[in-house]
Write an enzyme that holds these catalytic residues in place. Structure first.
Site, PDB file in Angstrom:
ATOM      1  CE  LYS A 181     -13.662   7.687   9.082  1.00 17.63           C
ATOM      2  NZ  LYS A 181     -14.565   8.192  10.118  1.00 17.63           N
ATOM      3  CD  GLN A 236     -17.663   7.464  11.925  1.00 15.37           C
ATOM      4  OE1 GLN A 236     -16.534   7.104  11.606  1.00 15.37           O
ATOM      5  NE2 GLN A 236     -18.260   8.488  11.351  1.00 15.37           N
ATOM      6  CG  ASP A 245     -11.593  12.200  13.913  1.00  9.52           C
ATOM      7  OD1 ASP A 245     -11.384  12.310  12.689  1.00  9.52           O
ATOM      8  OD2 ASP A 245     -12.543  11.564  14.397  1.00  9.52           O
TER       9      ASP A 245
END
Ligand code: NDP
Length: 284
Positions: free
Chosen positions: A53, A97, A120
């Site tokens: 990322k 995460q 997300d």
């Protein structure tokens, strides 16, 4: 092999070139899109995802921050870090995460992220948008998978779509997106009876189970579009949920692992971040 490869690396490179242009345009207006990643603990797979990322951000000119927090981080400390990024003007997207260490409450943490910074697409507000088909942040993996399905050029309306796996982050939102495309959607899971009877009907088969080589050629309809979301580490190699050798003999299109959906997921994360910055800048 008869199937055409849906190449996530090539598609990502094209999309990222477009995103780099949009980042440039924002920078000319004095805005640099920013992505913050929170990583708790030292899960080796998560470390790799976070590095990918960071590299993706660097590639297209997005500012990135990673908060690395120790394994013993408390819920309060995690939520304080999320709140700090919520307030930070330079940050347009926040990603926690997953998985978090077992003592932390994932749902509570995700609920702390401002919905407009939830790149997300996991916040309940964005999950609600997904369910109702109203504008919100679309979860990265299903968004990337749908982009790949569209690259086949097939008219999706009316096709039989079967999704194997019903997780909140992949299976359920994938089923919703395919429903919005007017597919007839079947969502399978571990209690599904006669799974192969369902998968053999699928014009579009999306597999997100987490078991290497789980779907074999005899479970696939000839000519189908097969999207392999799985990422499994076997003997130091990354393998998908689809048995590539047998399925690629039957399917019309197939995504490879690696170089398929995983790559697109990060590209969609970048796209969601750029979109969040554009929305804040232009208010649309
Ligand atoms: P989860 O473990 O959350 O969900 C797995 C799903 O598979 C569950 O719904 C489970 O059913 C179902 N399942 C398990 N066994 C069977 C079976 N025998 N028959 C039918 N269904 C079954 O996984 P995720 O959705 O988070 O991830 C799935 C895979 O995708 C993993 O390999 C993960 O690493 C990968 N992944 C890849 C991403 C990418 O960017 N490419 C992003 C996210 C995940 P039940 O609900 O009944 O338990």
């Amino acid at each position: 092999m008869s199937a055409t490869i849906l190449d996530g690396k090539r598609m990502s490179a094209e999309l990222r070139a477009g995103l780099a242009g949009r980042v440039e345009a924002l920078k000319r207006q004095g805005i640099t899109p920013g992505l913050a990643v929170i990583l708790v603990g030292q899960d080796p797979a998560s470390e790799i995802y976070v590095r990918n990322k960071e590299n993706g951000c660097a590639e297209i000119g997005v500012y990135s921050r990673t908060a690395r927090m120790p394994e013993e981080t408390t819920q309060e400390e995690l939520e304080a870090q999320i709140e700090a990024f919520n307030r930070d003007e330079r940050i347009h997207g926040i990603l926690v995460q997953l998985p978090l260490p077992a003592h932390l409450d994932e749902q509570r943490a995700l609920a702390c992220v401002l919905p407009e910074k939830d790149v997300d697409g996991f916040h309940l507000v964005n999950a609600g948008h997904m369910l109702t088909g109203t504008p919100g942040v679309v979860a990265c993996t299903p968004r990337g998978a749908l982009h790949m399905i569209r690259q086949t050029g097939l008219a999706l309306s009316g096709l039989e779509a079967v999704v194997v796996g019903r997780s909140n982050i992949v299976g359920k939102p994938m089923a919703m997106l395919l429903l919005q495309e007017n597919c007839t959607v079947t969502l399978c899971h571990s209690r599904t009876r006669n799974l192969a009877e369902h998968t053999r009907r699928a014009d579009i088969l999306v597999v997100a189970v987490g078991k290497a080589g789980f779907i074999t050629g005899d479970m696939v309809k000839p000519g189908a579009v097969v999207i392999d979301v799985g990422i499994n580490r076997v003997d130091g190699k990354v393998r998908g949920d689809v048995d590539f050798d047998t399925v690629s003999e039957v399917a019309g299109w197939i995504t490879p692992v690696p170089g398929g959906v995983g790559r697109m997921t990060i590209t969609m994360l970048l796209e969601n971040t750029v979109e969040a910055a554009e929305k804040r800048t232009h208010g649309c």
